[in-house]
Write an enzyme that holds these catalytic residues in place. Structure first.
Site, mmCIF file in Angstrom:
data_model
loop_
_atom_site.group_PDB
_atom_site.id
_atom_site.type_symbol
_atom_site.label_atom_id
_atom_site.label_comp_id
_atom_site.label_asym_id
_atom_site.label_seq_id
_atom_site.Cartn_x
_atom_site.Cartn_y
_atom_site.Cartn_z
ATOM 1 N N ARG A 152 -24.260 113.628 14.617
ATOM 2 C CA ARG A 152 -22.829 113.327 14.518
ATOM 3 C C ARG A 152 -22.101 114.520 13.938
ATOM 4 O O ARG A 152 -22.475 115.025 12.886
ATOM 5 C CB ARG A 152 -22.587 112.143 13.571
ATOM 6 C CG ARG A 152 -22.917 110.835 14.127
ATOM 7 C CD ARG A 152 -22.217 109.690 13.424
ATOM 8 N NE ARG A 152 -22.093 109.780 11.978
ATOM 9 C CZ ARG A 152 -21.521 108.844 11.245
ATOM 10 N NH1 ARG A 152 -21.004 107.780 11.826
ATOM 11 N NH2 ARG A 152 -21.443 108.956 9.945
ATOM 12 N N THR A 177 -15.496 114.872 13.168
ATOM 13 C CA THR A 177 -14.979 113.954 14.201
ATOM 14 C C THR A 177 -15.810 112.671 14.287
ATOM 15 O O THR A 177 -15.366 111.678 14.857
ATOM 16 C CB THR A 177 -15.026 114.628 15.583
ATOM 17 O OG1 THR A 177 -16.414 114.876 15.919
ATOM 18 C CG2 THR A 177 -14.270 115.942 15.590
ATOM 19 N N ASP A 189 -27.531 108.176 4.251
ATOM 20 C CA ASP A 189 -27.878 108.933 5.467
ATOM 21 C C ASP A 189 -29.364 108.750 5.750
ATOM 22 O O ASP A 189 -30.222 109.276 5.032
ATOM 23 C CB ASP A 189 -27.541 110.415 5.276
ATOM 24 C CG ASP A 189 -27.694 111.189 6.566
ATOM 25 O OD1 ASP A 189 -28.792 111.152 7.166
ATOM 26 O OD2 ASP A 189 -26.719 111.811 7.003
ATOM 27 N N ASP A 237 -31.567 111.978 6.306
ATOM 28 C CA ASP A 237 -31.816 112.717 5.062
ATOM 29 C C ASP A 237 -32.799 111.970 4.174
ATOM 30 O O ASP A 237 -33.637 112.591 3.509
ATOM 31 C CB ASP A 237 -30.497 112.937 4.308
ATOM 32 C CG ASP A 237 -29.654 114.031 4.940
ATOM 33 O OD1 ASP A 237 -30.222 114.867 5.674
ATOM 34 O OD2 ASP A 237 -28.439 114.047 4.710
HETATM 35 C C1 PRP Z 1 -27.237 109.050 12.230
HETATM 36 C C2 PRP Z 1 -28.026 107.843 12.691
HETATM 37 C C3 PRP Z 1 -27.446 107.581 14.046
HETATM 38 C C4 PRP Z 1 -26.004 107.945 13.858
HETATM 39 C C5 PRP Z 1 -25.209 106.695 13.680
HETATM 40 O O1 PRP Z 1 -27.733 110.199 12.761
HETATM 41 O O2 PRP Z 1 -29.401 108.053 12.691
HETATM 42 O O3 PRP Z 1 -28.044 108.334 15.078
HETATM 43 O O4 PRP Z 1 -25.918 108.746 12.670
HETATM 44 O O5 PRP Z 1 -23.854 106.945 13.677
HETATM 45 P P1 PRP Z 1 -22.891 106.497 14.857
HETATM 46 O O6 PRP Z 1 -23.240 105.092 15.205
HETATM 47 O O7 PRP Z 1 -21.525 106.608 14.215
HETATM 48 O O8 PRP Z 1 -23.053 107.449 15.997
HETATM 49 P P2 PRP Z 1 -27.208 111.646 12.325
HETATM 50 O O9 PRP Z 1 -26.097 112.086 13.228
HETATM 51 O O10 PRP Z 1 -26.893 111.652 10.867
HETATM 52 O O11 PRP Z 1 -28.421 112.581 12.643
HETATM 53 P P3 PRP Z 1 -29.879 112.636 11.976
HETATM 54 O O12 PRP Z 1 -30.605 111.394 12.405
HETATM 55 O O13 PRP Z 1 -30.460 113.870 12.537
HETATM 56 O O14 PRP Z 1 -29.713 112.696 10.489
HETATM 57 N N1 URA Z 2 -25.601 107.583 9.827
HETATM 58 C C1 URA Z 2 -26.346 107.278 8.748
HETATM 59 O O1 URA Z 2 -27.441 107.823 8.572
HETATM 60 N N2 URA Z 2 -25.873 106.371 7.883
HETATM 61 C C2 URA Z 2 -24.689 105.746 8.053
HETATM 62 O O2 URA Z 2 -24.309 104.905 7.210
HETATM 63 C C3 URA Z 2 -23.918 106.083 9.176
HETATM 64 C C4 URA Z 2 -24.408 106.996 10.052
#
Ligand code: PRP
Ligand code: URA
Length: 209
Positions: A104, A108, A200, A203
């Site tokens: 994400r 945005t 997150d 993380d």
């Molecule tokens: C997180 C999570 C989803 C997304 C959810 O991933 O694992 O994929 O955010 O958010 P959304 O429904 O608003 O799209 P992130 O982009 O943080 O990537 P990561 O898994 O690499 O940490």
């Molecule tokens: N992605 C995450 O990992 N946590 C949230 O709460 C939203 C998006």
């Protein structure tokens, strides 16, 4: 309209509560996510069809049962979705695994695609997409779109924690995809994080913050 199944099993709820606590470190977080994924995988496959076949036990011949129908593919959305794969594979070790890389944009909140590698026969398989967090729904909807562009027509979505906004978006854009979650939380905050959520997920799984 797709169905939304919330797993209210006490074991799942108990483990999820420990994951939510900010005191829980990466090692336990990962382990609990694997355990919950196994429990969810057990339920998500409940309607898989069975077919009869003949075997011989040490005692006699019998008509036994085995899973029939389409083969399975598990498709985690990177990174956090990876945390749900081992639990699923422990139940279904012959499933193929595809990967969709999305992150994400922090300002945005729109998903950005950076990787896609899927089994060559993905369109012939039942696909279970895994991602612990369904927030705005942007990442899951993009992943579902990518799978459909490649011919997949039998897809289930397995998440841990969802916001009502994310569920509504997936149901609106992908009414054919059933959604399986352990909890539906209250809302999103201004940073599009789930409240109360668990922070997150990527993380916390990988210890990157
Ligand atoms: C997180 C999570 C989803 C997304 C959810 O991933 O694992 O994929 O955010 O958010 P959304 O429904 O608003 O799209 P992130 O982009 O943080 O990537 P990561 O898994 O690499 O940490
Ligand atoms: N992605 C995450 O990992 N946590 C949230 O709460 C939203 C998006």
């Amino acid at each position: 309209m797709s169905k939304v199944v919330v797993f209210d099993h006490p074991l799942i709820q108990h483990k999820l509560s420990i994951m939510r606590s900010k005191e829980t470190g990466s090692k336990d977080f990962r382990q609990l996510l694997t355990e919950i994924s196994m429990l969810m995988g057990y339920e998500i496959t409940r309607d898989f069809p069975l077919e009869p076949y003949e075997i011989e036990t040490p005692i006699c011949k019998m008509t036994a049962k085995r899973i029939s129908g389409k083969k399975l593919a598990i498709v985690p959305i990177l990174r956090a979705g990876m945390g749900m794969v081992d639990g699923m594979l422990s139940l279904m070790p012959v499933a193929k695994v595809g990967h969709i890389g999305l992150y994400r944009n922090e300002e945005t909140h729109e998903p950005v695609v950076y990787f896609c590698k899927l089994p060559f026969d993905i369109q012939q398989r039942t696909v279970i997409v895994t991602d612990p967090m369904l927030a705005t729904g942007g990442s899951c909807c993009d992943a579902l779109e990518m799978l459909k562009e490649r011919g997949c027509d039998n897809i289930r979505l397995m998440c841990l924690v969802a916001a009502p906004e994310g569920i509504a978006r997936v149901q609106r854009e992908h009414p054919d995809v059933d959604i399986f979650v352990a909890a539906i939380d209250e809302r999103l905050n201004d940073d599009a994080y789930i409240v109360p959520g668990l922070g997150d997920a990527g993380d916390r799984i990988f210890g990157t913050k």
